[in-house]
Design a protein around this motif. Structure first.
Motif, PDB file in Angstrom:
ATOM      1  N   LYS A   1      30.260  20.710  10.848  1.00  0.00           N
ATOM      2  CA  LYS A   1      29.526  19.920   9.850  1.00  0.00           C
ATOM      3  C   LYS A   1      30.331  19.721   8.562  1.00  0.00           C
ATOM      4  O   LYS A   1      30.161  18.728   7.871  1.00  0.00           O
ATOM      5  N   ARG A   2      31.213  20.642   8.245  1.00  0.00           N
ATOM      6  CA  ARG A   2      32.051  20.477   7.045  1.00  0.00           C
ATOM      7  C   ARG A   2      32.934  19.242   7.194  1.00  0.00           C
ATOM      8  O   ARG A   2      33.082  18.458   6.256  1.00  0.00           O
ATOM      9  N   ASP A   3      33.495  19.031   8.381  1.00  0.00           N
ATOM     10  CA  ASP A   3      34.327  17.850   8.621  1.00  0.00           C
ATOM     11  C   ASP A   3      33.500  16.569   8.490  1.00  0.00           C
ATOM     12  O   ASP A   3      33.967  15.571   7.940  1.00  0.00           O
ATOM     13  N   VAL A   4      32.272  16.610   8.996  1.00  0.00           N
ATOM     14  CA  VAL A   4      31.382  15.453   8.895  1.00  0.00           C
ATOM     15  C   VAL A   4      31.063  15.184   7.427  1.00  0.00           C
ATOM     16  O   VAL A   4      31.128  14.041   6.961  1.00  0.00           O
ATOM     17  N   LEU A   5      30.735  16.230   6.688  1.00  0.00           N
ATOM     18  CA  LEU A   5      30.422  16.079   5.266  1.00  0.00           C
ATOM     19  C   LEU A   5      31.633  15.566   4.492  1.00  0.00           C
ATOM     20  O   LEU A   5      31.511  14.639   3.676  1.00  0.00           O
ATOM     21  N   GLU A   6      32.808  16.128   4.731  1.00  0.00           N
ATOM     22  CA  GLU A   6      34.009  15.651   4.037  1.00  0.00           C
ATOM     23  C   GLU A   6      34.270  14.183   4.341  1.00  0.00           C
ATOM     24  O   GLU A   6      34.697  13.429   3.465  1.00  0.00           O
ATOM     25  N   GLY A   7      34.026  13.773   5.578  1.00  0.00           N
ATOM     26  CA  GLY A   7      34.217  12.371   5.944  1.00  0.00           C
ATOM     27  C   GLY A   7      33.324  11.439   5.151  1.00  0.00           C
ATOM     28  O   GLY A   7      33.762  10.386   4.668  1.00  0.00           O
ATOM     29  N   ARG A   8      32.049  11.804   5.014  1.00  0.00           N
ATOM     30  CA  ARG A   8      31.131  10.968   4.243  1.00  0.00           C
ATOM     31  C   ARG A   8      31.497  10.996   2.762  1.00  0.00           C
ATOM     32  O   ARG A   8      31.368   9.988   2.061  1.00  0.00           O
ATOM     33  N   MET A   9      31.948  12.162   2.276  1.00  0.00           N
ATOM     34  CA  MET A   9      32.369  12.239   0.877  1.00  0.00           C
ATOM     35  C   MET A   9      33.600  11.371   0.637  1.00  0.00           C
ATOM     36  O   MET A   9      33.702  10.706  -0.402  1.00  0.00           O
TER      37      MET A   9
END
Length: 187
Positions: free
Chosen positions: A62-70
């Motif tokens: 989920k951190r990778d997903v969050l960083e992508g949206r950020m």
């Protein structure tokens, strides 16, 4: 005209994308807060979202997903002329190169800020942060600290001097494609 559109004929200064680079305890978030105030920039710190949403730093990718949206949001912001401070850590050269390329493709200024930290200072800061602001951080184990030190790619002189992103790793058509793979929610 919407609020995000500039006045017709109004000149807009290029936004700056500040990328904070370093290990936990290097002082990235402290400096990121200062830069955001000084430059009127949007500050994006992954832990500020991971902790309230998941009560963990890493949850099943989920951190990778969050960083992508950020990252997507950060690029939207620089397109609109808003400077951004991205406080991700950005441990790999490929991550930093992809972000640099994406930012420069938006005609924004890219500024990488690398904060090195020695072992003793890192451990002292991590312990102090946990003791004084536990709501803003999660505990890091000895294994976490050692993992970070073993896997962090220190920026070389060319990278620090901003000599460009270069090409993507072999097998990738471009940095945009690499970024969409690295951060699944970026595309």
């Amino acid at each position: 005209m919407t609020r995000s559109e500039p006045r017709p004929g109004a000149a807009r200064a290029a936004a700056t994308f500040f990328l904070m680079v370093g290990l936990p305890g290097a002082g990235k978030t402290t400096l990121a807060r200062q830069l955001a105030v000084e430059h009127g920039a949007l500050r994006l710190t992954t832990d500020d979202w991971m902790i309230p949403l998941f009560d963990q730093v890493e949850v099943d990718g989920k951190r990778d997903v969050l960083e992508g949206r950020m990252l997507w949001l950060a690029l939207e912001a620089v397109r609109l002329g808003t400077s951004v401070v991205a406080d991700y850590g950005s441990w790999s050269r490929d991550e930093r190169s992809a972000i640099r390329w994406l930012v420069e493709a938006e005609n924004a200024c890219f500024r990488m800020i690398y904060l090195p930290v020695d072992d003793e200072t890192q451990r002292t800061r991590i312990a102090r942060r946990w003791a004084t602001t536990p709501e803003e951080t999660l505990p890091l184990s000895e294994a976490d600290i050692l993992y970070g030190r073993a896997n962090f790619e220190v920026p070389d002189a060319a990278e620090l001097e901003g000599l460009g992103a270069g090409g993507p790793p072999p097998g990738w058509a471009g940095w945009r494609e690499w970024a969409a793979h690295r951060w699944p929610s970026f595309a």
